[in-house]
Motif scaffolding. Sequence first.
Motif, mmCIF file in Angstrom:
data_model
loop_
_atom_site.group_PDB
_atom_site.id
_atom_site.type_symbol
_atom_site.label_atom_id
_atom_site.label_comp_id
_atom_site.label_asym_id
_atom_site.label_seq_id
_atom_site.Cartn_x
_atom_site.Cartn_y
_atom_site.Cartn_z
ATOM 1 N N SER A 100 95.475 8.889 30.621
ATOM 2 C CA SER A 100 95.297 7.864 31.653
ATOM 3 C C SER A 100 96.453 6.875 31.619
ATOM 4 O O SER A 100 96.959 6.462 32.661
ATOM 5 C CB SER A 100 93.995 7.098 31.432
ATOM 6 O OG SER A 100 92.921 7.987 31.378
ATOM 7 N N GLU A 123 86.177 7.515 35.595
ATOM 8 C CA GLU A 123 85.804 7.229 34.213
ATOM 9 C C GLU A 123 85.752 5.745 33.911
ATOM 10 O O GLU A 123 84.944 5.307 33.122
ATOM 11 C CB GLU A 123 86.826 7.859 33.261
ATOM 12 C CG GLU A 123 86.950 9.346 33.466
ATOM 13 C CD GLU A 123 87.478 10.051 32.238
ATOM 14 O OE1 GLU A 123 88.323 9.452 31.564
ATOM 15 O OE2 GLU A 123 87.031 11.172 31.993
ATOM 16 N N ASP A 169 91.450 11.054 37.826
ATOM 17 C CA ASP A 169 91.160 10.842 36.408
ATOM 18 C C ASP A 169 89.655 10.738 36.227
ATOM 19 O O ASP A 169 89.063 9.732 36.531
ATOM 20 C CB ASP A 169 91.870 9.560 35.951
ATOM 21 C CG ASP A 169 91.792 9.354 34.456
ATOM 22 O OD1 ASP A 169 91.252 10.232 33.772
ATOM 23 O OD2 ASP A 169 92.261 8.317 33.972
HETATM 24 MG MG MG Z 1 91.364 8.497 30.243
#
Ligand code: MG
Length: 451
Positions: A100, A123, A169
């Motif tokens: 990320s 997330e 993500d």
């Molecule tokens: Mg991540």
Amino acid sequence: MAKAKTVYFCQECGYESSKWMGQCPGCRQWNTLVEEHIEKRPVSVEKQLAAVRPVSLPEIETKEEARFASGFPELDRVLGGGIVPGSLVLVGGDPGIGKSTLLLQVCRNLAEQRVDVLYISGEESLQQIKLRAQRVGQFSGSMRLLCETGLEVVSEVIRREKPQAVVIDSIQTMYSEAVTSSPGSVSQVREATAAFLQLAKGLGITIFIVGHVTKEGVVAGPRVLEHMVDTVLYFEGDRHAAYRILRGVKNRFGSTNEIGVFEMREEGLREVANPSEYMLNGKPEGASGSVVACSMEGTRPVLLEVQALVCRSNFGIPRRTAAGTDTNRVNLLMAVLEKRLNLRMGECDAYVNIAGGIRMSEPALDLGIVLALISSYKNRNIDEKTICFGEVGLSGEVRAVSMAQQRVQEAGKLGFTSCIVPKANLDALKPVAGVSLIGVANVMEAVQKIL
Ligand code: MG
Ligand code: TYD
């Protein structure tokens, strides 16, 4: 009249079954059987045949695809020279490795070049992303964020906004209403990837997908979607060591021989332009059992310090450990030393370590391991300005390795003055200013020359 038939396919191994089962009998994976409808229809190809015709290569017109820079030359190199518009890139890696962070920084760099980017996170909340973003630096306006996991919503947003680059993500959090299984299951992940593939190709936008790899198999690993995407990159490294390696596993637009080296800092990821310098940082002076060896990471030579500690064993069975390299290889090399050089390695404990926390298992590292072991055994140190590389065979011979020239050049660049190289490589090597080349045919010769 064609009859529709329902069959269940295992998404892992392709096992076909007429009824649903919890566990696939083929590969023993759980929850991988997915229902599919098969309907045979009569097909006529007459009309389509008029439009298609096989062509020869010179007839195909190509245009140089306009790549754009990610702002990280290390990443651009792994991608084969920049980001290709309309490509689908999968970035895999263990949780917490920095995927990320890397992609957020790529977004920052792209936004700086006025590329329209959209970061979609399933997330983290917007607040969390903002906190991370504040650590990695200043962001300009052309980057937008979205927290959403619904695949249909995400696809529609991308279609409307038409950004030039999108980050998802992660793929495991995307959820399609059309598929009944839970988020992260193989069928959900495949459905989502197929949707993003269509968007990327249809709209000509680059989509980066983050995929987690877990050992337990709770979340479907990105392995099942490797064949659907254009490029697969793995972000790896020891979580306790600061450096990270970005490795290309598959690339439709370049070679997979390249790696990118990054370092995780307080303020995000930083590129390591010279990995050798980084790896040799803190090398002790005048210590026995330490030697600099050269290994290739893709097409890049990396100098690293091989350390060995050999001491008398207090127990019946000697202890052998190897950190950063293959223990079996170390055992084998010690057996060679015992037999060919009459060193009583069998009575000793031996610990081998590649300093810096990197993992290397190239055969060219053999000579380094052997010399470090002997240096520690005899308690004599090796000249600090010497590096070595070469594969060691079972009769103690030093065999030729590939890309010897690059390795010698790297040694010269970092100020080393002599190189122990396999004799078989010596003829083909061009001299490098300031570096004397010493060819050795076997381990015995190498020991005579430097110890
Ligand atoms: Mg991540
Ligand atoms: P992250 O990018 O969230 O990993 P992934 O997305 O692959 O799961 O973060 C990786 C780790 O990096 C995290 O544990 C904290 C650390 N980190 C830093 O050390 N410095 C930083 O500036 C940032 C943003 C993270």
